[in-house]
Motif scaffolding. Sequence first.
Motif, PDB file in Angstrom:
ATOM      1  N   LEU A   1       0.818  -1.206   0.000  1.00 44.47           N
ATOM      2  CA  LEU A   1       0.000   0.000   0.000  1.00 44.47           C
ATOM      3  C   LEU A   1       0.854   1.259   0.000  1.00 44.47           C
ATOM      4  CD1 LEU A   1      -2.600  -1.285   2.558  1.00 44.47           C
ATOM      5  CD2 LEU A   1      -3.280  -0.143   0.433  1.00 44.47           C
ATOM      6  N   ALA A   2       0.310   2.319  -0.594  1.00 48.67           N
ATOM      7  CA  ALA A   2       0.971   3.620  -0.526  1.00 48.67           C
ATOM      8  C   ALA A   2       0.898   4.184   0.888  1.00 48.67           C
ATOM      9  CB  ALA A   2       0.334   4.590  -1.516  1.00 48.67           C
ATOM     10  N   ASP A   3      -0.166   3.817   1.600  1.00 48.56           N
ATOM     11  CA  ASP A   3      -0.323   4.255   2.987  1.00 48.56           C
ATOM     12  C   ASP A   3      -1.433   3.437   3.635  1.00 48.56           C
ATOM     13  OD1 ASP A   3      -2.435   5.593   1.475  1.00 48.56           O
ATOM     14  OD2 ASP A   3      -2.844   6.709   3.326  1.00 48.56           O
ATOM     15  N   ASP A   4      -1.513   3.531   4.945  1.00 47.35           N
ATOM     16  CA  ASP A   4      -2.616   2.900   5.664  1.00 47.35           C
ATOM     17  C   ASP A   4      -2.828   3.626   6.985  1.00 47.35           C
ATOM     18  OD1 ASP A   4      -4.698   1.188   6.210  1.00 47.35           O
ATOM     19  OD2 ASP A   4      -3.512  -0.647   6.009  1.00 47.35           O
ATOM     20  N   ARG A   5      -4.037   3.476   7.486  1.00 43.39           N
ATOM     21  CA  ARG A   5      -4.316   3.950   8.842  1.00 43.39           C
ATOM     22  C   ARG A   5      -3.704   2.949   9.821  1.00 43.39           C
ATOM     23  NH1 ARG A   5      -8.663   4.376   5.460  1.00 43.39           N
ATOM     24  NH2 ARG A   5      -9.439   6.510   5.133  1.00 43.39           N
TER      25      ARG A   5
ATOM     26  N   SER B   1      -0.470   9.269   2.625  1.00 48.22           N
ATOM     27  CA  SER B   1      -0.814  10.024   3.834  1.00 48.22           C
ATOM     28  C   SER B   1       0.129  11.208   3.995  1.00 48.22           C
ATOM     29  CB  SER B   1      -0.788   9.127   5.078  1.00 48.22           C
ATOM     30  OG  SER B   1      -1.983   8.371   5.174  1.00 48.22           O
ATOM     31  N   LEU B   2       0.453  11.813   2.859  1.00 46.96           N
ATOM     32  CA  LEU B   2       1.238  13.053   2.864  1.00 46.96           C
ATOM     33  C   LEU B   2       0.246  14.208   2.948  1.00 46.96           C
ATOM     34  CD1 LEU B   2       3.794  12.047   0.084  1.00 46.96           C
ATOM     35  CD2 LEU B   2       4.073  11.883   2.568  1.00 46.96           C
ATOM     36  N   PHE B   3      -0.150  14.519   4.181  1.00 46.45           N
ATOM     37  CA  PHE B   3      -1.173  15.533   4.435  1.00 46.45           C
ATOM     38  C   PHE B   3      -0.535  16.909   4.613  1.00 46.45           C
ATOM     39  CE2 PHE B   3      -3.630  11.807   5.518  1.00 46.45           C
ATOM     40  CZ  PHE B   3      -4.949  12.156   5.259  1.00 46.45           C
ATOM     41  N   PRO B   4      -1.085  17.938   3.948  1.00 46.98           N
ATOM     42  CA  PRO B   4      -0.543  19.285   4.142  1.00 46.98           C
ATOM     43  C   PRO B   4      -0.714  19.790   5.566  1.00 46.98           C
ATOM     44  CG  PRO B   4      -2.582  19.350   2.845  1.00 46.98           C
ATOM     45  CD  PRO B   4      -2.190  17.913   2.958  1.00 46.98           C
ATOM     46  N   CYS B   5      -1.687  19.210   6.290  1.00 45.51           N
ATOM     47  CA  CYS B   5      -1.961  19.665   7.651  1.00 45.51           C
ATOM     48  C   CYS B   5      -1.046  19.032   8.693  1.00 45.51           C
ATOM     49  CB  CYS B   5      -3.411  19.344   8.006  1.00 45.51           C
ATOM     50  SG  CYS B   5      -3.744  17.550   8.085  1.00 45.51           S
ATOM     51  N   SER B   6      -0.249  18.045   8.310  1.00 44.83           N
ATOM     52  CA  SER B   6       0.523  17.292   9.298  1.00 44.83           C
ATOM     53  C   SER B   6       1.877  17.936   9.581  1.00 44.83           C
ATOM     54  CB  SER B   6       0.750  15.852   8.804  1.00 44.83           C
ATOM     55  OG  SER B   6       1.676  15.835   7.738  1.00 44.83           O
ATOM     56  N   GLU B   7       2.373  17.716  10.784  1.00 43.05           N
ATOM     57  CA  GLU B   7       3.704  18.212  11.144  1.00 43.05           C
ATOM     58  C   GLU B   7       4.793  17.445  10.407  1.00 43.05           C
ATOM     59  OE1 GLU B   7       4.227  18.080  15.334  1.00 43.05           O
ATOM     60  OE2 GLU B   7       2.645  19.560  15.762  1.00 43.05           O
ATOM     61  N   GLN B   8       4.447  16.304   9.837  1.00 45.17           N
ATOM     62  CA  GLN B   8       5.436  15.451   9.172  1.00 45.17           C
ATOM     63  C   GLN B   8       5.556  15.722   7.676  1.00 45.17           C
ATOM     64  OE1 GLN B   8       2.811  14.045  11.142  1.00 45.17           O
ATOM     65  NE2 GLN B   8       4.152  14.206  12.935  1.00 45.17           N
TER      66      GLN B   8
ATOM     67  N   SER C   1      -3.980  16.460  11.136  1.00 48.33           N
ATOM     68  CA  SER C   1      -4.847  17.196  12.062  1.00 48.33           C
ATOM     69  C   SER C   1      -6.269  17.320  11.536  1.00 48.33           C
ATOM     70  CB  SER C   1      -4.264  18.591  12.324  1.00 48.33           C
ATOM     71  OG  SER C   1      -4.193  19.339  11.122  1.00 48.33           O
ATOM     72  N   THR C   2      -6.484  16.970  10.268  1.00 50.54           N
ATOM     73  CA  THR C   2      -7.805  17.121   9.660  1.00 50.54           C
ATOM     74  C   THR C   2      -8.430  15.778   9.270  1.00 50.54           C
ATOM     75  OG1 THR C   2      -6.780  17.418   7.484  1.00 50.54           O
ATOM     76  CG2 THR C   2      -7.255  19.408   8.761  1.00 50.54           C
ATOM     77  N   ALA C   3      -7.838  14.678   9.695  1.00 49.43           N
ATOM     78  CA  ALA C   3      -8.372  13.349   9.379  1.00 49.43           C
ATOM     79  C   ALA C   3      -8.100  12.434  10.569  1.00 49.43           C
ATOM     80  CB  ALA C   3      -7.714  12.792   8.120  1.00 49.43           C
ATOM     81  N   PRO C   4      -8.946  11.426  10.762  1.00 46.01           N
ATOM     82  CA  PRO C   4      -8.771  10.540  11.920  1.00 46.01           C
ATOM     83  C   PRO C   4      -7.620   9.559  11.742  1.00 46.01           C
ATOM     84  CG  PRO C   4     -10.609   9.797  10.565  1.00 46.01           C
ATOM     85  CD  PRO C   4     -10.146  11.103   9.979  1.00 46.01           C
ATOM     86  N   TYR C   5      -7.157   9.062  12.846  1.00 44.02           N
ATOM     87  CA  TYR C   5      -6.157   7.995  12.931  1.00 44.02           C
ATOM     88  C   TYR C   5      -4.732   8.466  12.605  1.00 44.02           C
ATOM     89  CZ  TYR C   5     -10.431   5.200  12.318  1.00 44.02           C
ATOM     90  OH  TYR C   5     -11.696   4.682  12.411  1.00 44.02           O
ATOM     91  N   GLU C   6      -3.798   7.879  13.328  1.00 47.38           N
ATOM     92  CA  GLU C   6      -2.400   7.962  12.912  1.00 47.38           C
ATOM     93  C   GLU C   6      -2.242   7.140  11.641  1.00 47.38           C
ATOM     94  OE1 GLU C   6       0.048   6.626  16.102  1.00 47.38           O
ATOM     95  OE2 GLU C   6      -0.219   8.446  17.281  1.00 47.38           O
ATOM     96  N   ARG C   7      -1.259   7.497  10.831  1.00 45.25           N
ATOM     97  CA  ARG C   7      -1.060   6.821   9.547  1.00 45.25           C
ATOM     98  C   ARG C   7       0.380   6.339   9.420  1.00 45.25           C
ATOM     99  NH1 ARG C   7      -5.602   8.512   6.229  1.00 45.25           N
ATOM    100  NH2 ARG C   7      -7.011   9.536   7.696  1.00 45.25           N
TER     101      ARG C   7
END
Length: 229
Positions: A65-69, A139-146, A164-170
């Motif tokens: 997978l490219a990402d997962d919760r 899970s490359l979110f613009p809102c994340s500190e990562q 910060s705008t979606a549930p769960y750690e990824r």
Amino acid sequence: MHLNHFADSAALNKQFAAQLVEILQQAISQRGEAILVVSGGRTPQALFQQLSQADLAWDKVTITLADDRWLADDQADSNERLVKASLLQNRAANAKFISLYAKADSAFTGVTAVLPRIAVLPTFDAVILGMGEDGHTASLFPCSEQINEGLAEDAPAVLAVKPSTAPYERISLSKSRLENTRHLFLHLVGAGKKTVLDQAMADNDVKSMPIRAFLQHPQLTVEVMYAEH
């Protein structure tokens, strides 16, 4: 970026599945194995079901997978659960699957167990990305500190992310790991996604819309597979 516009998702899935089978067959013929990276969500489920029935040496195919919760695969929102239910079926049940999950309380403590699984893989043969309305991919979110770490050229193969705008750690593959592929696709269905795509192409600020890092990549051509419905 090359936009492939289909009449509907049925036509998209038929052509896309055939194209993926051709890529995977060629990889097996040339290198004895093929590596496919997929994304979760509702959009690819029909594609996965069609692909699962392809006449292919699936025992020589590795899927991840490219990402997962950060969820076990018995949880409803797990991308791994979705892939196992819709892709790793029929003939494709013989494929090898590499999980992005490990038994740990947090993605940030569990990432060390997942990292070696992905870091050792050679160049991917095909990566299928999705895109959120905020322009995130994997899970490359613009809102994340990562986000800076995830977009860095020297990033590790995988990283833990807390949006910060979606549930769960990824857990997410990094940009540098995702772009290490022979074929890169972006799978979009819905007029709203075309609007986001146009917005992404109208500027080059990758931190505000991380999908731009792929769409505007200087070497890779992203094949956008799009249908309005």
